[in-house]
Scaffold this motif. Structure first.
Motif, PDB file in Angstrom:
ATOM      1  N   GLY A   4       0.796  -1.222   0.000  1.00 32.45           N
ATOM      2  CA  GLY A   4       0.000   0.000   0.000  1.00 32.45           C
ATOM      3  C   GLY A   4       0.827   1.270   0.000  1.00 32.45           C
ATOM      4  N   GLY A   5       2.044   1.229   0.552  1.00 30.67           N
ATOM      5  CA  GLY A   5       2.964   2.356   0.500  1.00 30.67           C
ATOM      6  C   GLY A   5       2.485   3.575   1.262  1.00 30.67           C
ATOM      7  N   THR A   6       2.841   4.751   0.729  1.00 31.41           N
ATOM      8  CA  THR A   6       2.494   6.004   1.394  1.00 31.41           C
ATOM      9  C   THR A   6       0.988   6.199   1.466  1.00 31.41           C
ATOM     10  OG1 THR A   6       4.551   6.979   0.580  1.00 31.41           O
ATOM     11  CG2 THR A   6       2.881   8.494   1.384  1.00 31.41           C
ATOM     12  N   ALA A   7       0.278   5.740   0.427  1.00 26.67           N
ATOM     13  CA  ALA A   7      -1.180   5.865   0.446  1.00 26.67           C
ATOM     14  C   ALA A   7      -1.777   5.107   1.622  1.00 26.67           C
ATOM     15  CB  ALA A   7      -1.763   5.353  -0.873  1.00 26.67           C
ATOM     16  N   LEU A   8      -1.202   3.963   1.963  1.00 27.00           N
ATOM     17  CA  LEU A   8      -1.681   3.202   3.117  1.00 27.00           C
ATOM     18  C   LEU A   8      -1.398   3.962   4.411  1.00 27.00           C
ATOM     19  CD1 LEU A   8      -2.811   0.613   4.416  1.00 27.00           C
ATOM     20  CD2 LEU A   8      -0.476  -0.282   4.406  1.00 27.00           C
ATOM     21  N   ALA A   9      -0.195   4.551   4.524  1.00 27.50           N
ATOM     22  CA  ALA A   9       0.143   5.326   5.720  1.00 27.50           C
ATOM     23  C   ALA A   9      -0.807   6.503   5.894  1.00 27.50           C
ATOM     24  CB  ALA A   9       1.587   5.808   5.635  1.00 27.50           C
ATOM     25  N   VAL A  10      -1.123   7.174   4.786  1.00 22.28           N
ATOM     26  CA  VAL A  10      -2.047   8.299   4.841  1.00 22.28           C
ATOM     27  C   VAL A  10      -3.452   7.831   5.197  1.00 22.28           C
ATOM     28  CG1 VAL A  10      -3.199  10.064   3.441  1.00 22.28           C
ATOM     29  CG2 VAL A  10      -0.718   9.734   3.262  1.00 22.28           C
ATOM     30  N   ALA A  96       0.823  16.585   7.696  1.00 17.21           N
ATOM     31  CA  ALA A  96       0.091  15.528   8.391  1.00 17.21           C
ATOM     32  C   ALA A  96      -1.348  15.941   8.661  1.00 17.21           C
ATOM     33  CB  ALA A  96       0.800  15.173   9.696  1.00 17.21           C
ATOM     34  N   MET A  97      -1.556  17.189   9.058  1.00 16.41           N
ATOM     35  CA  MET A  97      -2.911  17.653   9.339  1.00 16.41           C
ATOM     36  C   MET A  97      -3.741  17.772   8.080  1.00 16.41           C
ATOM     37  SD  MET A  97      -2.972  18.105  12.671  1.00 16.41           S
ATOM     38  CE  MET A  97      -4.310  19.242  13.009  1.00 16.41           C
ATOM     39  N   GLU A  98      -3.089  18.164   6.984  1.00 11.57           N
ATOM     40  CA  GLU A  98      -3.818  18.420   5.739  1.00 11.57           C
ATOM     41  C   GLU A  98      -4.109  17.133   4.975  1.00 11.57           C
ATOM     42  OE1 GLU A  98      -3.600  21.862   2.277  1.00 11.57           O
ATOM     43  OE2 GLU A  98      -1.739  21.176   3.227  1.00 11.57           O
ATOM     44  N   VAL A  99      -3.116  16.263   4.858  1.00  8.65           N
ATOM     45  CA  VAL A  99      -3.290  15.077   4.036  1.00  8.65           C
ATOM     46  C   VAL A  99      -4.153  14.033   4.732  1.00  8.65           C
ATOM     47  CG1 VAL A  99      -1.283  13.727   4.792  1.00  8.65           C
ATOM     48  CG2 VAL A  99      -2.053  13.573   2.435  1.00  8.65           C
ATOM     49  N   ALA A 100      -4.093  13.969   6.065  1.00  7.93           N
ATOM     50  CA  ALA A 100      -4.879  12.986   6.796  1.00  7.93           C
ATOM     51  C   ALA A 100      -6.274  13.482   7.144  1.00  7.93           C
ATOM     52  CB  ALA A 100      -4.157  12.565   8.076  1.00  7.93           C
ATOM     53  N   ARG A 101      -6.484  14.786   7.007  1.00  9.12           N
ATOM     54  CA  ARG A 101      -7.800  15.393   7.260  1.00  9.12           C
ATOM     55  C   ARG A 101      -8.305  15.101   8.678  1.00  9.12           C
ATOM     56  NH1 ARG A 101      -8.203  13.332   1.986  1.00  9.12           N
ATOM     57  NH2 ARG A 101      -8.356  14.939   0.389  1.00  9.12           N
ATOM     58  N   ARG A 102      -7.391  15.011   9.623  1.00  7.68           N
ATOM     59  CA  ARG A 102      -7.773  14.817  11.022  1.00  7.68           C
ATOM     60  C   ARG A 102      -7.305  16.036  11.798  1.00  7.68           C
ATOM     61  NH1 ARG A 102     -11.369  10.971  12.145  1.00  7.68           N
ATOM     62  NH2 ARG A 102     -10.369  10.476  14.116  1.00  7.68           N
ATOM     63  N   ARG A 103      -8.046  17.135  11.655  1.00  3.89           N
ATOM     64  CA  ARG A 103      -7.597  18.418  12.182  1.00  3.89           C
ATOM     65  C   ARG A 103      -8.149  18.638  13.587  1.00  3.89           C
ATOM     66  NH1 ARG A 103      -9.347  19.209   6.785  1.00  3.89           N
ATOM     67  NH2 ARG A 103      -7.549  19.228   5.386  1.00  3.89           N
ATOM     68  N   THR A 104      -7.604  17.885  14.530  1.00  2.70           N
ATOM     69  CA  THR A 104      -8.002  18.014  15.923  1.00  2.70           C
ATOM     70  C   THR A 104      -6.820  18.529  16.728  1.00  2.70           C
ATOM     71  OG1 THR A 104      -7.329  15.747  16.474  1.00  2.70           O
ATOM     72  CG2 THR A 104      -9.577  16.055  15.655  1.00  2.70           C
ATOM     73  N   VAL A 105      -7.117  19.084  17.884  1.00  9.36           N
ATOM     74  CA  VAL A 105      -6.062  19.590  18.762  1.00  9.36           C
ATOM     75  C   VAL A 105      -5.147  18.444  19.189  1.00  9.36           C
ATOM     76  CG1 VAL A 105      -5.591  20.677  20.985  1.00  9.36           C
ATOM     77  CG2 VAL A 105      -7.482  21.498  19.564  1.00  9.36           C
ATOM     78  N   ARG A 106      -5.720  17.284  19.435  1.00  5.50           N
ATOM     79  CA  ARG A 106      -4.921  16.133  19.860  1.00  5.50           C
ATOM     80  C   ARG A 106      -3.947  15.715  18.759  1.00  5.50           C
ATOM     81  NH1 ARG A 106      -7.272  10.269  21.914  1.00  5.50           N
ATOM     82  NH2 ARG A 106      -5.374   9.603  22.997  1.00  5.50           N
ATOM     83  N   ALA A 107      -4.413  15.719  17.518  1.00  6.23           N
ATOM     84  CA  ALA A 107      -3.537  15.363  16.407  1.00  6.23           C
ATOM     85  C   ALA A 107      -2.410  16.385  16.268  1.00  6.23           C
ATOM     86  CB  ALA A 107      -4.343  15.277  15.110  1.00  6.23           C
ATOM     87  N   PHE A 108      -2.752  17.656  16.423  1.00  2.00           N
ATOM     88  CA  PHE A 108      -1.738  18.709  16.317  1.00  2.00           C
ATOM     89  C   PHE A 108      -0.668  18.559  17.396  1.00  2.00           C
ATOM     90  CE2 PHE A 108      -0.222  22.957  17.523  1.00  2.00           C
ATOM     91  CZ  PHE A 108       0.298  23.383  16.299  1.00  2.00           C
ATOM     92  N   HIS A 322      -5.774   6.379  -2.607  1.00  2.00           N
ATOM     93  CA  HIS A 322      -6.119   4.978  -2.416  1.00  2.00           C
ATOM     94  C   HIS A 322      -4.854   4.136  -2.327  1.00  2.00           C
ATOM     95  CE1 HIS A 322     -10.251   6.016  -3.308  1.00  2.00           C
ATOM     96  NE2 HIS A 322      -9.858   6.581  -4.419  1.00  2.00           N
ATOM     97  N   PRO A 323      -4.695   3.362  -1.239  1.00  2.00           N
ATOM     98  CA  PRO A 323      -3.538   2.476  -1.151  1.00  2.00           C
ATOM     99  C   PRO A 323      -3.632   1.358  -2.173  1.00  2.00           C
ATOM    100  CG  PRO A 323      -5.027   2.059   0.678  1.00  2.00           C
ATOM    101  CD  PRO A 323      -5.555   3.273  -0.049  1.00  2.00           C
ATOM    102  N   ALA A 324      -2.511   1.109  -2.845  1.00  2.18           N
ATOM    103  CA  ALA A 324      -2.477   0.063  -3.862  1.00  2.18           C
ATOM    104  C   ALA A 324      -2.193  -1.278  -3.202  1.00  2.18           C
ATOM    105  CB  ALA A 324      -1.404   0.378  -4.904  1.00  2.18           C
ATOM    106  N   VAL A 325      -3.178  -1.812  -2.505  1.00  2.83           N
ATOM    107  CA  VAL A 325      -3.002  -3.062  -1.782  1.00  2.83           C
ATOM    108  C   VAL A 325      -3.354  -4.226  -2.692  1.00  2.83           C
ATOM    109  CG1 VAL A 325      -3.720  -4.407   0.213  1.00  2.83           C
ATOM    110  CG2 VAL A 325      -3.536  -1.934   0.393  1.00  2.83           C
ATOM    111  N   THR A 326      -2.443  -5.163  -2.811  1.00  5.01           N
ATOM    112  CA  THR A 326      -2.680  -6.334  -3.633  1.00  5.01           C
ATOM    113  C   THR A 326      -3.502  -7.341  -2.851  1.00  5.01           C
ATOM    114  OG1 THR A 326      -0.566  -5.988  -4.697  1.00  5.01           O
ATOM    115  CG2 THR A 326      -1.562  -8.167  -4.956  1.00  5.01           C
ATOM    116  N   PRO A 327      -4.619  -7.834  -3.427  1.00  5.62           N
ATOM    117  CA  PRO A 327      -5.433  -8.821  -2.708  1.00  5.62           C
ATOM    118  C   PRO A 327      -4.611 -10.065  -2.383  1.00  5.62           C
ATOM    119  CG  PRO A 327      -6.602  -7.974  -4.638  1.00  5.62           C
ATOM    120  CD  PRO A 327      -5.185  -7.494  -4.737  1.00  5.62           C
TER     121      PRO A 327
END
Length: 335
Positions: A4-10, A96-108, A322-327
């Protein structure tokens, strides 16, 4: 799932499920080192982000942290990997805040020490990031129009890249249904292109970027050829990252467009470096902050205009959507 690579991490940073597999770190490191050794036109930031996510989640599992803490660390891993590999900790936090779209104080709160800690450790281990020239664009209506025009060109290039890589992956899957054969076919194509066009577009091609920042106007074909080499490498299964190649594509394109638009070659290259990646990954704010860290505070205003324009023109989905995960084949139940 390691494919999945970076897309999976995101994806895991956005909505945590299982985390990044531990095997992803050694696999992406080994694959990137082999790719760079033999000249694959791939980056290295993907390796940093993937290793950061993989190792972080492996440690979190070993410590038996709960789901919420592992989700928080997944976002921090993005900030730490991105901020340290380029020496831009502020941009790492925003990325990290922008690409993951989890803009919370805890994430920051989690991302800040990860990004700055990673940056400090990289520097302490002796790695010195390349110093870039400071740039500025005097404010005027004419310059604003020029920034919008060049931003549109960067956005179209980012859109082209975002469409070309998955299309090449589909073509490679049809040509070589057996996955290990795909890098062989892609490598053969790159070898033929190298014999015809030369070796300038192999590897990171940072010499093209350095030439642009030295004030030399690059040829118009540098950007599309670098894009073609990178697309073939990534599409045929080589691993590494997209960001450094996109930096080179944007920098050389900006340099080539500087003369007809009447902009400084160095300034245009700097704006292209951040805008093409910002549009392709849909992180215009992170790349604006990166411009300030790399090219000085006076680059913030022009970079914001160019990055937002490029993002609007590029449209579509992020290259990390989208993570490129191989089935995988389901395991047989054990008694």
């Amino acid at each position: 799932r390691a494919a999945g690579g970076t897309a999976l991490a995101v994806s895991e940073a956005h909505a945590y499920t299982e985390g990044a597999p531990a095997r992803m770190a050694p696999m992406v490191l080994g694959g990137t080192l082999l790719g760079h050794l033999f000249g694959a036109s791939v980056g290295r930031e993907g390796t940093a982000v993937q290793m950061s996510s993989s190792i972080t989640d492996a440690v979190a599992r070993r410590l038996r942290l709960d789901h919420d803490h592992r989700a928080m660390l997944a976002r921090a891993a993005l900030a730490g990997g991105f901020g340290s590999v380029f020496g831009v900790p502020f941009a790492g936090v925003v990325f990290a805040m922008e690409v993951a779209r989890r803009r919370t104080v805890r994430a920051f709160v989690a991302c800040v020490p990860a990004a700055f800690g990673g940056h400090v450790v990289a520097r302490a281990l002796g790695y010195e990031h390349t110093a870039r020239p400071h740039v500025q664009v005097p404010f005027s209506v004419g310059n604003l129009v020029l920034l919008v025009v060049i931003g549109a060109a960067f956005g179209l290039t980012a859109r082209w890249f975002a469409l070309a890589v998955p299309a090449t992956k589909r073509l490679a899957a049809r040509v070589a249904p057996w996955p290990p054969l795909r890098p062989v076919v892609g490598g053969a194509v790159i070898l033929v292109l190298t014999l015809v066009l030369g070796a300038d577009y192999l590897g990171l091609s940072l010499h093209l970027l350095d030439s642009a920042f030295a004030g030399h106007t690059r040829d118009w074909y540098d950007a599309p050829l670098k894009l073609a080499f990178t697309t073939i490498a990534l599409g045929s299964g080589y691993v590494g990252g997209e960001v450094t190649p996109l930096f080179v594509i944007g920098g050389t394109l900006g340099s080539a467009l500087s003369s007809p638009l009447g902009l400084s070659p160095v300034t245009a290259a700097a704006l292209g470096l951040v805008a093409v990646f910002g549009a392709a990954a849909q992180v215009p704010l992170a790349c604006t902050v990166m411009a300030g860290e790399l090219f000085g505070a006076r680059a913030l205003g022009p970079a914001l205009v160019v990055c937002l324009t490029a993002r609007l023109v590029a449209g579509g989905e992020s290259i990390y959507a989208h993570p490129a995960v191989t089935p995988t084949t389901p395991r047989r139940p054990t008694v």
